[in-house]
Design a protein around this motif. Structure first.
Motif, PDB file in Angstrom:
ATOM      1  N   TYR A  35       0.847  -1.188   0.000  1.00 32.39           N
ATOM      2  CA  TYR A  35       0.000   0.000   0.000  1.00 32.39           C
ATOM      3  C   TYR A  35       0.886   1.243   0.000  1.00 32.39           C
ATOM      4  N   GLY A  42      -5.665   7.949   3.279  1.00 28.80           N
ATOM      5  CA  GLY A  42      -5.653   6.553   3.701  1.00 28.80           C
ATOM      6  C   GLY A  42      -4.769   5.719   2.794  1.00 28.80           C
ATOM      7  N   PRO A  43      -4.429   4.529   3.239  1.00 30.70           N
ATOM      8  CA  PRO A  43      -3.601   3.651   2.405  1.00 30.70           C
ATOM      9  C   PRO A  43      -4.295   3.317   1.082  1.00 30.70           C
ATOM     10  N   LEU A  45      -4.050   0.718  -2.226  1.00 27.64           N
ATOM     11  CA  LEU A  45      -3.434  -0.525  -2.684  1.00 27.64           C
ATOM     12  C   LEU A  45      -2.650  -0.300  -3.964  1.00 27.64           C
ATOM     13  N   GLN A  48      -1.219  -6.590  -5.104  1.00 28.97           N
ATOM     14  CA  GLN A  48      -1.573  -7.705  -4.233  1.00 28.97           C
ATOM     15  C   GLN A  48      -1.064  -8.989  -4.861  1.00 28.97           C
ATOM     16  N   ASP A  56      -3.750  -8.373  -8.192  1.00 30.12           N
ATOM     17  CA  ASP A  56      -4.275  -7.059  -8.584  1.00 30.12           C
ATOM     18  C   ASP A  56      -3.124  -6.073  -8.589  1.00 30.12           C
ATOM     19  N   ASN A 101     -10.457 -10.655   0.078  1.00 29.84           N
ATOM     20  CA  ASN A 101     -10.268  -9.406   0.807  1.00 29.84           C
ATOM     21  C   ASN A 101     -11.233  -9.301   1.980  1.00 29.84           C
TER      22      ASN A 101
ATOM     23  N   ASN B  32     -17.629  -6.106   3.384  1.00 22.01           N
ATOM     24  CA  ASN B  32     -17.150  -6.369   4.739  1.00 22.01           C
ATOM     25  C   ASN B  32     -16.588  -5.049   5.249  1.00 22.01           C
ATOM     26  N   PHE B  34     -14.668  -2.527   8.274  1.00 21.61           N
ATOM     27  CA  PHE B  34     -13.609  -2.596   9.279  1.00 21.61           C
ATOM     28  C   PHE B  34     -13.280  -1.206   9.808  1.00 21.61           C
ATOM     29  N   PHE B  51     -18.878  -8.634   9.178  1.00 21.25           N
ATOM     30  CA  PHE B  51     -19.066  -9.434   7.970  1.00 21.25           C
ATOM     31  C   PHE B  51     -20.555  -9.675   7.720  1.00 21.25           C
ATOM     32  N   SER B  95     -14.397  -5.335  -0.705  1.00 27.42           N
ATOM     33  CA  SER B  95     -15.277  -5.907  -1.704  1.00 27.42           C
ATOM     34  C   SER B  95     -14.587  -7.140  -2.248  1.00 27.42           C
ATOM     35  N   ALA B  96     -15.074  -7.617  -3.378  1.00 31.31           N
ATOM     36  CA  ALA B  96     -14.528  -8.871  -3.897  1.00 31.31           C
ATOM     37  C   ALA B  96     -13.046  -8.759  -4.239  1.00 31.31           C
ATOM     38  N   ARG B  97     -12.624  -7.583  -4.637  1.00 31.74           N
ATOM     39  CA  ARG B  97     -11.260  -7.473  -5.136  1.00 31.74           C
ATOM     40  C   ARG B  97     -10.350  -6.611  -4.275  1.00 31.74           C
ATOM     41  N   GLN B  98     -10.916  -5.683  -3.545  1.00 26.16           N
ATOM     42  CA  GLN B  98     -10.057  -4.705  -2.897  1.00 26.16           C
ATOM     43  C   GLN B  98     -10.476  -4.412  -1.464  1.00 26.16           C
ATOM     44  N   LEU B  99      -9.507  -3.935  -0.705  1.00 28.17           N
ATOM     45  CA  LEU B  99      -9.780  -3.352   0.602  1.00 28.17           C
ATOM     46  C   LEU B  99      -9.540  -1.864   0.445  1.00 28.17           C
ATOM     47  N   PHE B 101      -9.635   2.019   1.906  1.00 26.71           N
ATOM     48  CA  PHE B 101      -9.547   2.771   3.151  1.00 26.71           C
ATOM     49  C   PHE B 101     -10.085   4.181   2.982  1.00 26.71           C
ATOM     50  N   GLY B 102     -10.635   4.713   4.073  1.00 24.90           N
ATOM     51  CA  GLY B 102     -10.944   6.126   4.139  1.00 24.90           C
ATOM     52  C   GLY B 102      -9.676   6.920   4.412  1.00 24.90           C
TER      53      GLY B 102
END
Lengths: 116, 111
Positions: A35, A42-43, A45, A48, A56, A101, B32, B34, B51, B95-99, B101-102
């Motif tokens: 990241y 924020g971080p 990506l 991956q 990705d 993820n 999901n 966090f 979750f 989501s399905a592919r990525q996390l 962040f704010g």
């Protein structure tokens, strides 16, 4: 249990120079992430990996950034040539679950890059 | 495009005050959710996660968060903050592919 290890912690370079960061994830973690965290944000990506394959890299600026995870364990992220806007903290994270993820990521302390 | 918004960039509270940090996400599918925390000089660590199931989730150190699907929100709360809660807090969703962040909220708790 040892955490995610990163080095160097700090690096100062001039623009157009190159730099490399190293990451060793938690033992047994299949997925590794890089990241970029710019000050005040924020971080984000960059790339991956699942084992030694790329899952990705859509947000990796491939004209100057490259990353590899040859043996499916540790990883290096390289920037060549660096630009002023690359100044950021580069975070490495790993997770046990491959290719999913779910967010249970374990982060290293980061490598802070300053480009002058 | 998926995104996460954290409403407050910097929050300053006195000890024992109540805390609520806002988080809204923009994504049409199943997510999901966090909250991560970064204490001064330390690495990012997971505070709590959602979750499925009970939309009120409890995390470490007395923190909790409530998922309100109709509002696309996942606000973080703590009834009584301590000086040791001084840190940066990041909301994130997977989501399905990525996390994603704010941008983070810096919380400063005054003794």
């Amino acid at each position: 249990e040892a955490g995610v290890a990163q080095s160097p912690r700090y690096k100062i370079i001039e623009k157009r120079q190159s730099v490399a960061f190293w990451c060793n994830p938690i033992s047994g973690h299949a997925t590794l992430y890089w990241y970029q965290q710019i000050l005040g944000q924020g971080p984000k990506l960059l790339i991956q990996f699942q084992n030694n394959g790329v899952v990705d890299d859509s947000q990796l600026p491939k004209d100057r950034f490259s990353a590899e995870r040859l043996k499916g364990v540790d990883s290096t992220l390289k920037i060549q040539p660096a630009k002023l806007e690359d100044s950021a903290v580069y975070l490495c994270a790993s997770s046990l679950v491959a290719g999913d993820n779910t967010g249970e990521l374990f982060f290293g302390e980061g490598s802070r890059l300053t480009v002058l | 495009a998926q995104s996460v918004s954290q409403h407050n960039h910097h929050v300053i509270l006195s000890e024992a005050a109540s805390l609520e940090l806002g988080c809204n996400y923009s994504y049409g599918g199943t997510v999901n959710l966090f909250w991560y925390v970064q204490y001064p000089g330390q690495h990012l660590q997971l505070l709590l996660k959602y979750f499925s199931g009970d939309p009120l989730v409890k995390g470490i150190k007395g923190f909790e968060a409530e998922f309100i699907k109709s509002k696309f929100s996942f606000n973080l709360r703590k009834p009584s903050v301590q000086w040791s809660d001084t840190a940066e807090y990041f909301c994130a969703f997977g989501s399905a592919r990525q996390l994603t962040f704010g941008s983070g909220t810096q919380l400063t708790v005054l003794p």
